[in-house]
Design a protein around this motif. Structure first.
Motif, PDB file in Angstrom:
ATOM      1  N   ALA A  25      55.349 -40.352  26.932  1.00  0.00           N
ATOM      2  CA  ALA A  25      55.059 -39.291  27.899  1.00  0.00           C
ATOM      3  C   ALA A  25      56.128 -39.220  28.981  1.00  0.00           C
ATOM      4  O   ALA A  25      56.575 -38.130  29.348  1.00  0.00           O
ATOM      5  CB  ALA A  25      53.691 -39.514  28.520  1.00  0.00           C
ATOM      6  N   VAL A  26      56.560 -40.360  29.478  1.00  0.00           N
ATOM      7  CA  VAL A  26      57.606 -40.381  30.507  1.00  0.00           C
ATOM      8  C   VAL A  26      58.917 -39.850  29.947  1.00  0.00           C
ATOM      9  O   VAL A  26      59.614 -39.058  30.595  1.00  0.00           O
ATOM     10  CB  VAL A  26      57.780 -41.808  31.081  1.00  0.00           C
ATOM     11  N   ARG A  27      59.240 -40.226  28.718  1.00  0.00           N
ATOM     12  CA  ARG A  27      60.478 -39.746  28.094  1.00  0.00           C
ATOM     13  C   ARG A  27      60.452 -38.233  27.905  1.00  0.00           C
ATOM     14  O   ARG A  27      61.422 -37.545  28.198  1.00  0.00           O
ATOM     15  CB  ARG A  27      60.686 -40.448  26.757  1.00  0.00           C
ATOM     16  N   ARG A  28      59.322 -37.691  27.435  1.00  0.00           N
ATOM     17  CA  ARG A  28      59.207 -36.244  27.247  1.00  0.00           C
ATOM     18  C   ARG A  28      59.236 -35.506  28.583  1.00  0.00           C
ATOM     19  O   ARG A  28      59.799 -34.425  28.688  1.00  0.00           O
ATOM     20  CB  ARG A  28      57.914 -35.912  26.500  1.00  0.00           C
ATOM     21  N   LEU A  29      58.622 -36.090  29.609  1.00  0.00           N
ATOM     22  CA  LEU A  29      58.630 -35.477  30.931  1.00  0.00           C
ATOM     23  C   LEU A  29      60.049 -35.415  31.488  1.00  0.00           C
ATOM     24  O   LEU A  29      60.473 -34.382  32.019  1.00  0.00           O
ATOM     25  CB  LEU A  29      57.714 -36.264  31.864  1.00  0.00           C
ATOM     26  N   ARG A  30      60.792 -36.502  31.347  1.00  0.00           N
ATOM     27  CA  ARG A  30      62.168 -36.532  31.847  1.00  0.00           C
ATOM     28  C   ARG A  30      63.081 -35.600  31.073  1.00  0.00           C
ATOM     29  O   ARG A  30      64.036 -35.058  31.624  1.00  0.00           O
ATOM     30  CB  ARG A  30      62.715 -37.961  31.785  1.00  0.00           C
ATOM     31  N   ALA A  31      62.789 -35.386  29.793  1.00  0.00           N
ATOM     32  CA  ALA A  31      63.618 -34.503  28.964  1.00  0.00           C
ATOM     33  C   ALA A  31      63.257 -33.032  29.152  1.00  0.00           C
ATOM     34  O   ALA A  31      63.918 -32.159  28.609  1.00  0.00           O
ATOM     35  CB  ALA A  31      63.475 -34.888  27.495  1.00  0.00           C
ATOM     36  N   GLY A  32      62.185 -32.752  29.896  1.00  0.00           N
ATOM     37  CA  GLY A  32      61.784 -31.375  30.137  1.00  0.00           C
ATOM     38  C   GLY A  32      61.032 -30.751  28.982  1.00  0.00           C
ATOM     39  O   GLY A  32      60.970 -29.534  28.863  1.00  0.00           O
ATOM     40  N   GLN A  33      60.418 -31.551  28.119  1.00  0.00           N
ATOM     41  CA  GLN A  33      59.701 -31.042  26.964  1.00  0.00           C
ATOM     42  C   GLN A  33      58.243 -30.730  27.271  1.00  0.00           C
ATOM     43  O   GLN A  33      57.565 -30.109  26.471  1.00  0.00           O
ATOM     44  CB  GLN A  33      59.773 -32.037  25.809  1.00  0.00           C
TER      45      GLN A  33
END
Length: 62
Positions: A25-33
């Motif tokens: 979730a953190v990775r997707r949030l940081r990637a703007g997904q």
């Protein structure tokens, strides 16, 4: 003692599973997904679960 090993193993699996979901979730949030749904009338974040905006009462698109 055997029960404690099984319990500790299950706890470890839960920690790994929850940690993996959090990391994803953190990775997707940081990637703007992850996109926040916004009301077209008031431009504030709202839930898609209701037919009307919970903040301004405007009808939401389906």
């Amino acid at each position: 003692m055997n029960d404690a090993v099984v319990r500790d193993g299950l706890e470890l699996l839960f920690v790994v599973a929850v940690g993996g979901m959090l990391w994803s979730a953190v990775r997707r949030l940081r990637a703007g997904q992850i996109e926040v749904f916004r009301c077209p009338a008031c431009e504030r974040p709202t839930s898609r679960a209701y037919p009307q905006c919970t903040r301004c009462g405007a009808a939401l698109p389906e």
